[in-house]
Design a protein around this motif. Sequence first.
Motif, mmCIF file in Angstrom:
data_model
loop_
_atom_site.group_PDB
_atom_site.id
_atom_site.type_symbol
_atom_site.label_atom_id
_atom_site.label_comp_id
_atom_site.label_asym_id
_atom_site.label_seq_id
_atom_site.Cartn_x
_atom_site.Cartn_y
_atom_site.Cartn_z
ATOM 1 N N GLN A 537 -13.396 -5.355 -73.298
ATOM 2 C CA GLN A 537 -12.690 -6.569 -72.867
ATOM 3 C C GLN A 537 -11.181 -6.428 -73.073
ATOM 4 O O GLN A 537 -10.383 -6.892 -72.252
ATOM 5 N N PHE A 538 -10.812 -5.803 -74.176
ATOM 6 C CA PHE A 538 -9.388 -5.549 -74.428
ATOM 7 C C PHE A 538 -8.795 -4.649 -73.335
ATOM 8 O O PHE A 538 -7.695 -4.900 -72.818
ATOM 9 N N ILE A 539 -9.514 -3.580 -72.973
ATOM 10 C CA ILE A 539 -9.023 -2.649 -71.941
ATOM 11 C C ILE A 539 -8.849 -3.368 -70.610
ATOM 12 O O ILE A 539 -7.852 -3.178 -69.894
ATOM 13 N N ILE A 540 -9.811 -4.237 -70.279
ATOM 14 C CA ILE A 540 -9.725 -5.002 -69.032
ATOM 15 C C ILE A 540 -8.528 -5.952 -69.077
ATOM 16 O O ILE A 540 -7.794 -6.113 -68.097
ATOM 17 N N PHE A 541 -8.334 -6.577 -70.245
ATOM 18 C CA PHE A 541 -7.203 -7.496 -70.403
ATOM 19 C C PHE A 541 -5.862 -6.765 -70.273
ATOM 20 O O PHE A 541 -4.936 -7.234 -69.613
ATOM 21 N N ARG A 542 -5.789 -5.595 -70.913
ATOM 22 C CA ARG A 542 -4.541 -4.814 -70.874
ATOM 23 C C ARG A 542 -4.270 -4.281 -69.466
ATOM 24 O O ARG A 542 -3.139 -4.245 -69.009
ATOM 25 N N LYS A 543 -5.296 -3.796 -68.797
ATOM 26 C CA LYS A 543 -5.265 -3.341 -67.408
ATOM 27 C C LYS A 543 -4.144 -2.325 -67.149
ATOM 28 O O LYS A 543 -3.242 -2.546 -66.339
ATOM 29 N N SER A 544 -4.230 -1.221 -67.874
ATOM 30 C CA SER A 544 -3.287 -0.126 -67.637
ATOM 31 C C SER A 544 -3.635 0.556 -66.316
ATOM 32 O O SER A 544 -4.652 0.252 -65.690
ATOM 33 N N ASN A 545 -2.803 1.523 -65.912
ATOM 34 C CA ASN A 545 -3.003 2.185 -64.613
ATOM 35 C C ASN A 545 -4.359 2.895 -64.538
ATOM 36 O O ASN A 545 -4.972 2.958 -63.475
ATOM 37 N N ASN A 546 -4.784 3.459 -65.648
ATOM 38 C CA ASN A 546 -6.047 4.210 -65.655
ATOM 39 C C ASN A 546 -7.134 3.489 -66.463
ATOM 40 O O ASN A 546 -7.935 4.116 -67.146
ATOM 41 N N PHE A 547 -7.138 2.148 -66.363
ATOM 42 C CA PHE A 547 -8.036 1.375 -67.239
ATOM 43 C C PHE A 547 -9.520 1.659 -66.954
ATOM 44 O O PHE A 547 -10.356 1.610 -67.847
ATOM 45 N N LYS A 548 -9.858 2.006 -65.703
ATOM 46 C CA LYS A 548 -11.263 2.306 -65.400
ATOM 47 C C LYS A 548 -11.707 3.597 -66.087
ATOM 48 O O LYS A 548 -12.852 3.691 -66.555
ATOM 49 N N ASP A 549 -10.800 4.579 -66.167
ATOM 50 C CA ASP A 549 -11.114 5.809 -66.901
ATOM 51 C C ASP A 549 -11.288 5.521 -68.384
ATOM 52 O O ASP A 549 -12.151 6.117 -69.052
ATOM 53 N N GLU A 550 -10.449 4.631 -68.905
ATOM 54 C CA GLU A 550 -10.561 4.255 -70.324
ATOM 55 C C GLU A 550 -11.905 3.575 -70.595
ATOM 56 O O GLU A 550 -12.539 3.822 -71.617
ATOM 57 N N ILE A 551 -12.307 2.715 -69.676
ATOM 58 C CA ILE A 551 -13.609 2.032 -69.842
ATOM 59 C C ILE A 551 -14.739 3.049 -69.863
ATOM 60 O O ILE A 551 -15.661 2.985 -70.696
ATOM 61 N N LEU A 552 -14.677 4.015 -68.949
ATOM 62 C CA LEU A 552 -15.707 5.038 -68.884
ATOM 63 C C LEU A 552 -15.729 5.879 -70.158
ATOM 64 O O LEU A 552 -16.801 6.235 -70.657
ATOM 65 N N ARG A 553 -14.547 6.159 -70.703
ATOM 66 C CA ARG A 553 -14.463 6.928 -71.956
ATOM 67 C C ARG A 553 -15.141 6.169 -73.097
ATOM 68 O O ARG A 553 -15.912 6.739 -73.878
ATOM 69 N N VAL A 554 -14.845 4.875 -73.197
ATOM 70 C CA VAL A 554 -15.458 4.054 -74.254
ATOM 71 C C VAL A 554 -16.963 3.972 -74.049
ATOM 72 O O VAL A 554 -17.748 4.034 -75.008
ATOM 73 N N TYR A 555 -17.396 3.839 -72.801
ATOM 74 C CA TYR A 555 -18.820 3.795 -72.483
ATOM 75 C C TYR A 555 -19.531 5.053 -72.978
ATOM 76 O O TYR A 555 -20.591 4.972 -73.621
ATOM 77 N N GLU A 556 -18.941 6.238 -72.706
ATOM 78 C CA GLU A 556 -19.546 7.499 -73.121
ATOM 79 C C GLU A 556 -19.559 7.623 -74.645
ATOM 80 O O GLU A 556 -20.532 8.115 -75.238
ATOM 81 N N GLU A 557 -18.496 7.158 -75.267
ATOM 82 C CA GLU A 557 -18.427 7.215 -76.738
ATOM 83 C C GLU A 557 -19.485 6.309 -77.350
ATOM 84 O O GLU A 557 -20.159 6.675 -78.315
ATOM 85 N N CYS A 558 -19.650 5.122 -76.760
ATOM 86 C CA CYS A 558 -20.673 4.164 -77.215
ATOM 87 C C CYS A 558 -22.062 4.767 -77.060
ATOM 88 O O CYS A 558 -22.905 4.657 -77.958
ATOM 89 N N LYS A 559 -22.310 5.412 -75.917
ATOM 90 C CA LYS A 559 -23.605 6.014 -75.640
ATOM 91 C C LYS A 559 -23.981 7.051 -76.691
ATOM 92 O O LYS A 559 -25.150 7.210 -77.043
#
Length: 581
Positions: A537-559
């Motif tokens: 949610q923080f990454i979505i709120f911040r919405k940097s240029n590569n925020f979708k890549d950041e979300i995917l990174r967190v997803y993989e780390e969580c997994k």
Amino acid sequence: MAEIVQRHCENMVKELEDLRQTKLISEEMIRRIIVARRHMETKINRNFSKNIDDYKSYIKHETVILEKIRKCRDKKKMSEKKSSVDYSIIKRIRRLYETALQRFPSDYSLHEGFFNFCKENSFNSTASQAIDNMIKVFAYQPDVWKLAASWFSHLNDFDKALQTLNKGLTLNPESTSLYSTAIEMELKQVSNLETDKNKTFKENKCCEKIKTYVNLILKNINNLKYIISTLEILQGHNYTMAAQDLILDYLLNKFISEDVVWHTMAIREKKGMHYALDSDEKNNYSNMSFTKRCIMSCIDKYEQGLKVVDSEKKKKLWFYYLETLIDIKEENHTAASVNIIKLLKEALQKAHKAKCLEERHYSVWVNIISEDEAREILDEATVIFPHSEELWKMNLRFAILKDDIKYVNITFKKGEEALGERALNLWLMLLRYYLLFSGDKKMKQIFEDGVKKPVVSDVLKPKYIEWIAFHEGINAARERYSTLALEEPYCKQLHILMSKLEFSEMTINHDSWQKVHELACKQFGKEDIDVWINYIQFIIFRKSNNFKDEILRVYEECKGKLPSLLFQEFTVAYDKLLADL
């Protein structure tokens, strides 16, 4: 066997045809009924060993079917074929009971079931016969006589009901349930004589009968609890006082050292049921109002009891005594003619001196005495009950009200050591006190001491950071957070609080805020879904240029960290988040 089964099945044809015509139940249900009945008929008619459970199962099946049909009929508001269908099923259930009773005459539940069936279907003569059969077979079971008496009462034949109970008591002289039922039935008959001209005569007659029951109880039953319960049944029926006095005489003769006896007598005095007053007692109470007399004679019974009860039961009698005084105190209208506060204080002091005071009663005591007296009493109480959170809180509260800093610190230290992991409320009380009466330096010292205590740090860590942010600013809060968050035991609420502080800043420092989420996931990411969702949610709120890549990174780390079942839960929330983008 096959012929009997076939004949019984053929007898069901008309009933089933009637059900088909009315369309009360489905064809599929009718088919299931046919199959089930044929199966059960086969089981109960087999030539080898008979099983009572087969009959009970069949009876239960037919009872359920009958109930189902009646519910469907009520729902559809249909009356067609009602009598023929119902009668057919009822007749079958009756046949099953009668056959089963011939084969298994010693099964009590079968007899009882048949009686209840007859009663429900208004087969009164058969029900009476069923009761007679039960008495013949189970005469030494008190429940049979109670059931019989209940049946005759149902038929409004109270004389026969009482005769039945008396016969039952002849065979079962130690049955408490039969005595209670008989006494209650005698009392009920008198209660129904409100307008009877001979009511007084009948009350006296009833009392004589009850005295007979009481004498039998006292002769045959050595159960104190039951004897007292009999006394309670008679309370409120003034015409039975002679019978009640019989019980009281017996209790004082045989159970004089029992706490519950004196408590029972004291409560009776409070209600105005005075017992065996001698001339001196009558003189003492002669000038008192009725209310005051009841209260003082109640107290007198407790005081008498404390002189004679066994030493190990004194504490219980003190408990009864004090609880009664507290009740009287709360009944303001009752205590109006008595200085109940004074009497309660005196009783509390005596019980304390006898080391019979309960923890709860110290709490009552300190609320009716001066602050100085209360502090002294609480110091003693916390020695007697060192692990009482409530007493330590009261003790610290009085120290705070007195605004004695030295005494506050001493009381807090003693309480914190005594309560250990249950000392959190003392810490919070101390913080609130110093927040009002001291500077930042002292508050900081208390917080620093508290966050080092594992048992309270989970609550104090976030409160400390919040306090720093308010008094010293966000940078000071970030600095202390960065060290405090690494100290075990880790605190999830600390990360949540720091995240809120970062979000509430006028100019948000996204890098600092991100570090909070990274640390939360590092410490709690193996067992907690929320920390990962909060990070995304923080990454979505911040919405940097590569925020979708950041979300995917967190997803993989969580997994890689969450167990599979928790990860499945996470993916549900994760998919919902992404769907809202």
